[in-house]
Design a protein around this motif. Structure first.
Motif, PDB file in Angstrom:
ATOM      1  N   VAL A   1       0.837  -1.201   0.000  1.00 56.60           N
ATOM      2  CA  VAL A   1       0.000   0.000   0.000  1.00 56.60           C
ATOM      3  C   VAL A   1       0.870   1.247   0.000  1.00 56.60           C
ATOM      4  O   VAL A   1       0.635   2.195  -0.769  1.00 56.60           O
ATOM      5  N   ASP A   2       1.894   1.274   0.843  1.00 53.49           N
ATOM      6  CA  ASP A   2       2.791   2.436   0.906  1.00 53.49           C
ATOM      7  C   ASP A   2       3.475   2.670  -0.432  1.00 53.49           C
ATOM      8  O   ASP A   2       3.629   3.822  -0.875  1.00 53.49           O
ATOM      9  N   ALA A   3       3.875   1.588  -1.085  1.00 54.95           N
ATOM     10  CA  ALA A   3       4.552   1.718  -2.394  1.00 54.95           C
ATOM     11  C   ALA A   3       3.589   2.222  -3.462  1.00 54.95           C
ATOM     12  O   ALA A   3       3.967   3.019  -4.326  1.00 54.95           O
ATOM     13  N   ILE A   4       2.338   1.760  -3.423  1.00 51.56           N
ATOM     14  CA  ILE A   4       1.326   2.227  -4.389  1.00 51.56           C
ATOM     15  C   ILE A   4       1.055   3.712  -4.187  1.00 51.56           C
ATOM     16  O   ILE A   4       0.996   4.490  -5.142  1.00 51.56           O
ATOM     17  N   VAL A   5       0.883   4.125  -2.946  1.00 58.02           N
ATOM     18  CA  VAL A   5       0.637   5.538  -2.633  1.00 58.02           C
ATOM     19  C   VAL A   5       1.791   6.399  -3.132  1.00 58.02           C
ATOM     20  O   VAL A   5       1.585   7.466  -3.726  1.00 58.02           O
ATOM     21  N   ALA A   6       3.027   5.936  -2.916  1.00 59.77           N
ATOM     22  CA  ALA A   6       4.199   6.689  -3.366  1.00 59.77           C
ATOM     23  C   ALA A   6       4.229   6.810  -4.882  1.00 59.77           C
ATOM     24  O   ALA A   6       4.498   7.881  -5.426  1.00 59.77           O
ATOM     25  N   LEU A   7       3.940   5.708  -5.581  1.00 56.43           N
ATOM     26  CA  LEU A   7       3.949   5.728  -7.043  1.00 56.43           C
ATOM     27  C   LEU A   7       2.931   6.733  -7.574  1.00 56.43           C
ATOM     28  O   LEU A   7       3.227   7.531  -8.468  1.00 56.43           O
ATOM     29  N   LEU A   8       1.722   6.724  -7.010  1.00 60.15           N
ATOM     30  CA  LEU A   8       0.667   7.607  -7.492  1.00 60.15           C
ATOM     31  C   LEU A   8       0.884   9.051  -7.065  1.00 60.15           C
ATOM     32  O   LEU A   8       0.221   9.962  -7.553  1.00 60.15           O
ATOM     33  N   ARG A   9       1.850   9.258  -6.185  1.00 60.47           N
ATOM     34  CA  ARG A   9       2.240  10.604  -5.788  1.00 60.47           C
ATOM     35  C   ARG A   9       3.357  11.119  -6.696  1.00 60.47           C
ATOM     36  O   ARG A   9       3.815  12.244  -6.553  1.00 60.47           O
ATOM     37  N   GLY A  10       3.792  10.266  -7.624  1.00 60.09           N
ATOM     38  CA  GLY A  10       4.838  10.669  -8.551  1.00 60.09           C
ATOM     39  C   GLY A  10       6.231  10.326  -8.088  1.00 60.09           C
ATOM     40  O   GLY A  10       7.213  10.818  -8.658  1.00 60.09           O
ATOM     41  N   GLU A  11       6.368   9.473  -7.074  1.00 55.70           N
ATOM     42  CA  GLU A  11       7.684   9.114  -6.555  1.00 55.70           C
ATOM     43  C   GLU A  11       8.163   7.800  -7.167  1.00 55.70           C
ATOM     44  O   GLU A  11       7.374   7.013  -7.688  1.00 55.70           O
ATOM     45  N   ALA A  12       9.480   7.586  -7.074  1.00 53.10           N
ATOM     46  CA  ALA A  12      10.037   6.309  -7.540  1.00 53.10           C
ATOM     47  C   ALA A  12       9.545   5.198  -6.618  1.00 53.10           C
ATOM     48  O   ALA A  12       9.645   5.310  -5.398  1.00 53.10           O
ATOM     49  N   SER A  13       9.023   4.149  -7.201  1.00 52.47           N
ATOM     50  CA  SER A  13       8.469   3.066  -6.384  1.00 52.47           C
ATOM     51  C   SER A  13       8.436   1.784  -7.205  1.00 52.47           C
ATOM     52  O   SER A  13       7.869   1.753  -8.290  1.00 52.47           O
ATOM     53  N   ASP A  14       9.050   0.744  -6.683  1.00 57.28           N
ATOM     54  CA  ASP A  14       9.120  -0.540  -7.389  1.00 57.28           C
ATOM     55  C   ASP A  14       8.076  -1.491  -6.816  1.00 57.28           C
ATOM     56  O   ASP A  14       8.129  -1.864  -5.642  1.00 57.28           O
ATOM     57  N   LEU A  15       7.115  -1.867  -7.640  1.00 57.54           N
ATOM     58  CA  LEU A  15       6.042  -2.772  -7.212  1.00 57.54           C
ATOM     59  C   LEU A  15       6.228  -4.188  -7.746  1.00 57.54           C
ATOM     60  O   LEU A  15       5.373  -5.045  -7.527  1.00 57.54           O
ATOM     61  N   SER A  16       7.326  -4.420  -8.440  1.00 54.88           N
ATOM     62  CA  SER A  16       7.496  -5.700  -9.135  1.00 54.88           C
ATOM     63  C   SER A  16       7.647  -6.878  -8.184  1.00 54.88           C
ATOM     64  O   SER A  16       7.426  -8.031  -8.571  1.00 54.88           O
ATOM     65  N   GLY A  17       8.023  -6.623  -6.934  1.00 52.19           N
ATOM     66  CA  GLY A  17       8.227  -7.723  -5.997  1.00 52.19           C
ATOM     67  C   GLY A  17       7.047  -8.008  -5.098  1.00 52.19           C
ATOM     68  O   GLY A  17       7.115  -8.915  -4.248  1.00 52.19           O
TER      69      GLY A  17
ATOM     70  N   ARG B   1      -4.233   9.446 -16.997  1.00 51.52           N
ATOM     71  CA  ARG B   1      -3.807  10.083 -15.752  1.00 51.52           C
ATOM     72  C   ARG B   1      -2.673   9.301 -15.101  1.00 51.52           C
ATOM     73  O   ARG B   1      -1.696   9.874 -14.623  1.00 51.52           O
ATOM     74  N   LEU B   2      -2.804   7.986 -15.076  1.00 52.38           N
ATOM     75  CA  LEU B   2      -1.733   7.154 -14.512  1.00 52.38           C
ATOM     76  C   LEU B   2      -0.440   7.327 -15.297  1.00 52.38           C
ATOM     77  O   LEU B   2       0.645   7.457 -14.713  1.00 52.38           O
ATOM     78  N   LEU B   3      -0.534   7.337 -16.619  1.00 50.46           N
ATOM     79  CA  LEU B   3       0.653   7.504 -17.451  1.00 50.46           C
ATOM     80  C   LEU B   3       1.287   8.873 -17.246  1.00 50.46           C
ATOM     81  O   LEU B   3       2.514   9.005 -17.223  1.00 50.46           O
ATOM     82  N   SER B   4       0.465   9.903 -17.099  1.00 42.66           N
ATOM     83  CA  SER B   4       1.009  11.246 -16.919  1.00 42.66           C
ATOM     84  C   SER B   4       1.722  11.371 -15.580  1.00 42.66           C
ATOM     85  O   SER B   4       2.762  12.028 -15.482  1.00 42.66           O
ATOM     86  N   ILE B   5       1.195  10.744 -14.522  1.00 43.16           N
ATOM     87  CA  ILE B   5       1.873  10.751 -13.226  1.00 43.16           C
ATOM     88  C   ILE B   5       3.240  10.103 -13.345  1.00 43.16           C
ATOM     89  O   ILE B   5       4.247  10.627 -12.851  1.00 43.16           O
ATOM     90  N   GLU B   6       3.300   8.979 -14.039  1.00 44.24           N
ATOM     91  CA  GLU B   6       4.563   8.255 -14.153  1.00 44.24           C
ATOM     92  C   GLU B   6       5.532   8.931 -15.098  1.00 44.24           C
ATOM     93  O   GLU B   6       6.747   8.913 -14.873  1.00 44.24           O
ATOM     94  N   SER B   7       5.038   9.547 -16.173  1.00 43.23           N
ATOM     95  CA  SER B   7       5.945  10.192 -17.127  1.00 43.23           C
ATOM     96  C   SER B   7       6.626  11.383 -16.501  1.00 43.23           C
ATOM     97  O   SER B   7       7.784  11.692 -16.794  1.00 43.23           O
ATOM     98  N   ALA B   8       5.947  12.099 -15.583  1.00 41.87           N
ATOM     99  CA  ALA B   8       6.570  13.230 -14.907  1.00 41.87           C
ATOM    100  C   ALA B   8       7.754  12.755 -14.080  1.00 41.87           C
ATOM    101  O   ALA B   8       8.801  13.385 -14.032  1.00 41.87           O
TER     102      ALA B   8
END
Length: 396
Positions: free
Chosen positions: A63-79, A164-171
């Motif tokens: 959950v913490d990693a998902i929140v960080a990713l959607l906030r535009g931060e580096a976050s690895d969810l692959s594991g 919207r998801l793509l724009s958050i990640e592209s930034a």
């Protein structure tokens, strides 16, 4: 993990839901608009989620990693552990490939089919991703249709949510792309996504995009921020041909300066030598101020700039004599590939806006800014198309 349960949690895109079991996460539910709808949709999809409960440590970390990713931060969810016991074998293979796509990157349905060794299975890949119960954790939003088209998205909001998801990640990805590139050559956003977003946000701009054709902006490479700014100073208020000639003469004044002069070389050179290359007195004074600031450590490096916000870069660089906001905006767009720059004081932008929107006069700054709100976070691409509107009107 512990027994089945679920949790609703807040993110930058709204209140999401997550369900888990003993083997891992069983569902990630994107917002449905209202909290009760999100909860109802989650329980409909995972009836054995049992009860809302505090998450076990593994789920909380996810959950913490998902929140960080959607906030535009580096976050690895692959594991993050996923329970794929009920997932069909082909879907599971598709999801495994999709999980290898990093934030800021995309693949097409055909790319995934090829990686699976099933070249004709693009449609089946799309169907598998359309039934993805692990949104974001299996990043189906990073998978596009052929030709870079956005394609479908099964979550609430459809393609708008996907964009919207793509724009958050592209930034977030912009800085990494630029840093890897060493100063130019790779845009910090996906042009296909940007153009699709602009089309959806503004019908008049969509007509201009159709008239102009594919997005063709390219970045200029630079060896350092100092060289890029020195070249910008030389180019001010001159035609491109004349400015290129003068800057070539300035480079030729110094040994091994084929990529541009250094601050030390500019400071050591005499006024007479620099003026003989074609520099005006005002540009000479600007170059010397730039060089002094670079030598004293007041000018950020190219690597440091990649980690700075646009407005922070503008504020820092406009302290240099002869460098205004417009000059830095051009740097942000054409050197750094920043996705969301709208130079509202640029004559070409204002003229292109008047042409595209059929105005009798140039727009006021506030009117351009107001319309530009629709184009976020891809105002750089919108600006490029406005410049092309002027070219079209001239017949270029």
């Amino acid at each position: 993990m512990t027994a089945h349960g679920f949790l609703l949690f807040d993110t930058a895109i709204g209140r999401c839901g997550i369900a888990w079991g003993t083997r891992g996460i069983t569902l990630l539910q994107l917002p449905e608009g209202r909290e009760q709808n999100t909860r109802a949709r989650l329980l409909e999809r995972v009836p054995d989620a049992a009860r809302e409960a505090p998450p076990p440590p593994d789920v909380q970390r996810a959950v913490d990693a998902i929140v960080a990713l959607l906030r535009g931060e580096a976050s690895d969810l692959s594991g993050v552990a996923l329970d794929m016991e009920r997932v069909p074998p082909f879907h599971r293979r598709v999801y495994e490939v999709a999980r290898t796509i990093p934030p800021g990157a995309t693949l097409t349905y055909g790319d995934i089919a090829a990686r699976l060794g099933s070249l004709g299975a693009a449609r089946a890949v799309g169907q598998a991703l359309g039934r993805n119960p692990f949104a974001i954790l299996v990043p189906c939003h990073r998978v596009l249709a052929a030709g870079g088209k956005v394609g479908g998205f099964s979550a609430n909001g459809g393609v708008t949510t996907k964009l919207r998801l793509l724009s958050i990640e592209s930034a977030r990805a912009a800085g990494a792309l630029q840093a890897d590139d060493g100063g130019g050559g790779a845009l910090g956003f996906d042009p296909a996504v940007a153009v699709e977003r602009l089309r959806a946000s503004d019908a008049a701009l969509a007509r201009l995009i159709d008239a102009v054709g594919p997005f063709g902006m390219r970045l200029d490479r630079t060896s350092s921020l100092f060289v890029a700014l020195a070249e910008s100073i030389v180019y001010q208020q001159l035609t491109g041909k004349a400015a290129a000639t003068i800057f070539a003469r300035v480079r030729a004044l110094f040994a091994r300066a084929h990529e541009g002069p250094t601050p030390e070389q500019i400071l050591r050179a005499s006024d007479e030598k620099l003026r003989a290359a074609g520099l005006s007195r005002a540009k000479l004074l600007s170059l010397r101020d730039l060089a002094r600031r670079a030598q004293d450590g007041e000018l950020p490096t190219l690597a440091e700039v990649h980690g700075m916000e646009d407005e922070a870069i503008i504020e820092r660089l406009t302290q240099v004599r002869g460098i205004g906001r417009w000059t830095v905006e051009m740097l942000l767009m054409f050197r750094l590939g920043r996705p969301d720059v709208l130079p509202v004081d640029d004559y070409g932008i204002r003229k292109g806006f008047a042409i595209a929107f059929k105005l009798p006069d140039l727009p006021a700054r506030k009117d351009l800014e107001r319309r530009g709100e629709r184009w976020k976070p891809y105002r750089t691409a919108a600006s490029w198309y406005l410049w092309r509107a002027v070219d079209l009107a001239r017949g270029d």
